[in-house]
Design an enzyme around this catalytic site. Structure first.
Site, short mmCIF file in Angstrom:
data_model
loop_
_atom_site.label_atom_id
_atom_site.label_comp_id
_atom_site.label_asym_id
_atom_site.label_seq_id
_atom_site.Cartn_x
_atom_site.Cartn_y
_atom_site.Cartn_z
N HIS A 159 3.57 -13.01 -2.24
CA HIS A 159 2.68 -14.36 -2.52
C HIS A 159 2.87 -14.21 -4.24
CE1 HIS A 159 1.82 -13.72 1.33
NE2 HIS A 159 2.59 -12.78 1.01
N SER A 280 5.82 -26.10 -30.50
CA SER A 280 4.98 -27.54 -30.03
C SER A 280 4.96 -28.53 -32.01
CB SER A 280 3.66 -26.99 -30.04
OG SER A 280 2.79 -27.41 -30.33
N LYS A 286 3.35 -22.26 -30.39
CA LYS A 286 3.88 -21.84 -29.81
C LYS A 286 5.22 -22.13 -29.43
CE LYS A 286 2.35 -24.38 -26.49
NZ LYS A 286 2.13 -24.45 -24.50
N GLU A 293 12.39 -25.58 -17.95
CA GLU A 293 11.79 -26.18 -18.04
C GLU A 293 12.65 -27.18 -17.21
OE1 GLU A 293 7.47 -26.41 -19.09
OE2 GLU A 293 8.49 -25.69 -20.96
#
Ligand code: ARG
Length: 464
Positions: A159, A280, A286, A293
């Site tokens: 979980h 970024s 970033k 991804e």
């Protein structure tokens, strides 16, 4: 009236509509099978000569011509034209231009229906081989990571809540085993597709005395297919590959998801190398995990390819239908996507850094040894349910005190059970917890050593 010059145009008096020409053509997609088309034709021509369906001289003229077409394709001088509709007609047209009307004899006792079924299988057989190699390369990087980090502890999760401490090696090896099943699935698909459809012709077989055994064995198939109708109507092999590719992508996607989570500042378990991240354009701090991804995203694309072909095949009457020309684009897309994903994953894991201190600290923070305290009480004679309850209370108390379990004093621990002694501290550290889980397949030191040893010898057998 404009004349037709298509290879099949005998009964036609009007040319193909321009819009139709483009819409109907598959050459943009299937030209990548050209060399397999020629491989099949070379053996077909040989067989036609041996069986005296054409003369041996005609067969060798055709073969020489086909070799030349192959050379032109490999060197890039061959041009694929939309007017040729598909790769089969493009090759045949060029062959006939080279050897003259004899080239027209190649298509004796053959149809594009069995030809495309053959070419596609030959192509996918090679594709599956590449996939399996790429899988084992990724597995060997995973195994190396595991071997180097056997003693590295981290929280194991259920979980996404800290559950029990595990070795990082054990954790990452979970993916090794998923990939092993992927490898086997690809192998199963390759085995099942390894029957030769050539000779089924349009759908019913042929009146010519062809030798299908000869063709099958010369193209490396186990045997010819048994039913000519099924031979040209079947795309199970493409579906099986897509299903196996989808499952494999789901594994890469799950690992991607974990890399994304683990590389966040909040976790900081790992650091991806700069070469696999981007920045970024607005936020200078970033470093985005774009590659995992994208792989996570591309899994959706491969599932789409599977669903598209399942839908295309559903409800098609036997045997060949033009709908089936839609089969290749998705399969090639899935193959390319899967191969690229596997290869980039291999390189990405090779250069990833593990932040061991952060993993260990996290494992210590999450009360991940609560089960060990319960098991300790069970060994002292308490029923597991009662032990579970007592430890639950101890954990609640520790949270309140802002202490880890092993930081509680013996006197504090004893308030939850009189069975607790000084020796408890030998069981409730994360190190002890993980090291002792030596049930077969567990994260314990000895069990893990067995797992890694087995994995090593497995890899040797598949990469030899
Ligand atoms: N381009 C076709 C395909 O990919 C080849 C088979 C064509 N057969 C036919 N009867 N039109 O499916």
């Amino acid at each position: 009236m404009a004349k037709q010059n298509k290879l099949w145009a005998g009964r036609f008096s009007e040319p193909t509509d321009k819009l139709v020409e483009e819409f109907n053509a598959s050459i943009g997609i299937d030209q990548r099978m050209a060399l397999y088309d020629i491989e099949g034709s070379l053996v077909h021509a040989e067989m036609l000569g041996r069986q005296k369906i054409i003369t041996v001289e005609e067969a060798s003229t055709i073969q020489r011509g086909l070799q030349q077409v192959a050379t032109e394709i490999k060197s890039g001088v061959f041009t694929f034209n939309i007017e040729d509709e598909d790769v089969h007609m493009a090759v045949e047209r060029r062959l006939t231009a080279i050897v003259g009307p004899i080239g027209g004899k190649l298509h004796t006792a053959r149809s594009r229906n069995d030809q495309v079924a053959l070419d596609f299988r030959l192509y996918m057989r090679a594709g599956l081989r590449d996939v399996r190699i790429a899988i084992t390369q990724l597995q060997s990087v995973i195994l190396k990571l595991a071997e180097e980090h056997q003693g590295q502890l981290m929280p194991g999760y259920t979980h996404l809540q800290s559950a029990q401490p595990v070795s990082y090696a054990h954790y990452i090896m979970a993916y090794f085993h998923m990939l092993r099943r992927d490898y086997e699935r690809m192998g199963d698909a390759a085995e099942r597709m390894n029957y030769c459809p050539l000779g089924a012709c349009a759908l019913a077989g042929t009146t010519f005395p062809i030798d299908r055994e000869f063709i099958a064995s010369h193209l490396g198939f186990k045997a010819p297919t048994e039913n000519s109708i099924d031979s040209v109507a079947d795309r199970d092999f493409a579906l099986e590959f897509l299903a196996a590719a989808s499952i494999c992508m789901s594994h890469l996607s799950r690992l991607s998801e974990e890399l994304i989570i683990h590389s966040s500042a909040e976790f900081a378990f790992i650091e991806l190398s700069d070469g696999f991240c981007t920045g970024s354009s607005i936020m200078p701090q970033k470093k985005n995990p774009d590659i995992p991804e994208l792989i996570r995203g591309k899994s959706g694309r491969v599932y789409g390819d599977l669903l598209a072909l399942l839908t295309t095949m559903k409800g098609l009457p036997l045997a060949y239908n033009k709908d089936m020309q839609e089969d290749k684009e998705g399969v090639f897309d899935a193959l390319d996507t899967l191969l690229k994903s596997l290869r980039i994953f291999t390189a990405m894991l090779e250069r990833m850094k593990i932040n061991g201190a952060k993993m260990l600290e996290s494992a210590m923070r999450g009360y991940s040894t609560a089960t060990d305290l319960a098991d300790y009480l069970v060994r002292k004679g308490l029923a597991f349910r009662e032990a579970h309850h007592a430890v639950g209370k101890a954990v609640a108390y520790a949270i309140e005190q802002q202490k880890m379990l092993q930081e509680l004093l013996l006197s504090e621990l004893q308030t939850f059970s009189a069975l607790i002694d000084e020796d408890v501290y030998g069981y409730i550290t994360v190190e002890a917890s993980a090291a002792n889980r030596n049930s077969y397949g567990g994260t314990g030191v000895d069990a893990l050593a067995v797992q890694l040893k087995n994995a090593r010898s497995y890899l040797k057998t598949v990469t030899k």
